[in-house]
Design a protein around this motif. Structure first.
Motif, PDB file in Angstrom:
ATOM      1  N   SER A 233       0.852  -1.186   0.000  1.00 40.55           N
ATOM      2  CA  SER A 233       0.000   0.000   0.000  1.00 40.55           C
ATOM      3  C   SER A 233       0.888   1.237   0.000  1.00 40.55           C
ATOM      4  O   SER A 233       1.812   1.346   0.815  1.00 40.55           O
ATOM      5  CB  SER A 233      -0.907   0.013   1.227  1.00 40.55           C
ATOM      6  N   ALA A 234       0.626   2.161  -0.914  1.00 45.50           N
ATOM      7  CA  ALA A 234       1.436   3.377  -1.034  1.00 45.50           C
ATOM      8  C   ALA A 234       1.473   4.128   0.284  1.00 45.50           C
ATOM      9  O   ALA A 234       0.442   4.343   0.926  1.00 45.50           O
ATOM     10  CB  ALA A 234       0.888   4.270  -2.135  1.00 45.50           C
ATOM     11  N   GLY A 235       2.683   4.478   0.717  1.00 45.85           N
ATOM     12  CA  GLY A 235       2.870   5.257   1.934  1.00 45.85           C
ATOM     13  C   GLY A 235       2.926   4.444   3.213  1.00 45.85           C
ATOM     14  O   GLY A 235       3.337   4.953   4.252  1.00 45.85           O
ATOM     15  N   ASP A 236       2.519   3.181   3.175  1.00 45.11           N
ATOM     16  CA  ASP A 236       2.569   2.339   4.376  1.00 45.11           C
ATOM     17  C   ASP A 236       3.993   1.860   4.625  1.00 45.11           C
ATOM     18  O   ASP A 236       4.731   1.563   3.688  1.00 45.11           O
ATOM     19  CB  ASP A 236       1.653   1.120   4.247  1.00 45.11           C
ATOM     20  N   SER A 237       4.381   1.776   5.900  1.00 45.41           N
ATOM     21  CA  SER A 237       5.700   1.293   6.291  1.00 45.41           C
ATOM     22  C   SER A 237       5.604  -0.160   6.726  1.00 45.41           C
ATOM     23  O   SER A 237       4.673  -0.536   7.451  1.00 45.41           O
ATOM     24  CB  SER A 237       6.261   2.123   7.447  1.00 45.41           C
TER      25      SER A 237
ATOM     26  N   VAL B  62       8.900   1.227   2.483  1.00 46.42           N
ATOM     27  CA  VAL B  62       7.699   2.061   2.388  1.00 46.42           C
ATOM     28  C   VAL B  62       7.092   1.831   1.022  1.00 46.42           C
ATOM     29  O   VAL B  62       7.784   1.958   0.007  1.00 46.42           O
ATOM     30  CB  VAL B  62       8.045   3.557   2.602  1.00 46.42           C
ATOM     31  N   GLY B  63       5.817   1.479   1.004  1.00 47.69           N
ATOM     32  CA  GLY B  63       5.129   1.242  -0.266  1.00 47.69           C
ATOM     33  C   GLY B  63       5.154   2.500  -1.119  1.00 47.69           C
ATOM     34  O   GLY B  63       4.909   3.601  -0.638  1.00 47.69           O
ATOM     35  N   ALA B  64       5.491   2.332  -2.396  1.00 49.93           N
ATOM     36  CA  ALA B  64       5.591   3.458  -3.320  1.00 49.93           C
ATOM     37  C   ALA B  64       4.451   3.415  -4.320  1.00 49.93           C
ATOM     38  O   ALA B  64       3.934   2.352  -4.646  1.00 49.93           O
ATOM     39  CB  ALA B  64       6.924   3.426  -4.047  1.00 49.93           C
ATOM     40  N   GLU B  65       4.085   4.587  -4.793  1.00 49.94           N
ATOM     41  CA  GLU B  65       3.087   4.649  -5.861  1.00 49.94           C
ATOM     42  C   GLU B  65       3.765   4.327  -7.169  1.00 49.94           C
ATOM     43  O   GLU B  65       4.934   4.632  -7.373  1.00 49.94           O
ATOM     44  CB  GLU B  65       2.465   6.043  -5.926  1.00 49.94           C
ATOM     45  N   GLU B  66       3.040   3.695  -8.069  1.00 49.87           N
ATOM     46  CA  GLU B  66       3.631   3.362  -9.378  1.00 49.87           C
ATOM     47  C   GLU B  66       3.653   4.564 -10.260  1.00 49.87           C
ATOM     48  O   GLU B  66       2.951   5.463 -10.214  1.00 49.87           O
ATOM     49  CB  GLU B  66       2.835   2.235 -10.022  1.00 49.87           C
TER      50      GLU B  66
END
Length: 64
Positions: free
Chosen positions: A41-45, A60-64
């Protein structure tokens, strides 16, 4: 469990690679383990646990 992420993140594949194959050189390291995970998930650690103990490694989840 040998390794895990908190919050839970499925590890789909593991492979041992040469340190030269990484984004950053790991001087003095004999090998590096690359983990491929389920979608994050984007922004989740996600904290990485090894042999039941939390390590200093976090992704940290990144946005594609």
């Amino acid at each position: 469990m040998f390794l895990r992420f908190e919050p839970e993140l499925e590890v789909k594949h593991t492979e041992i690679i040469n340190p030269e194959e990484t984004f950053e050189r790991h001087t003095g390291t004999d090998m590096v383990v690359r983990l491929t995970t389920a979608e994050q998930s984007a922004g989740d650690s996600y904290w990485f646990y090894y042999q039941g103990k939390r390590t200093d490694n976090i992704i940290v989840g990144a946005e594609e």
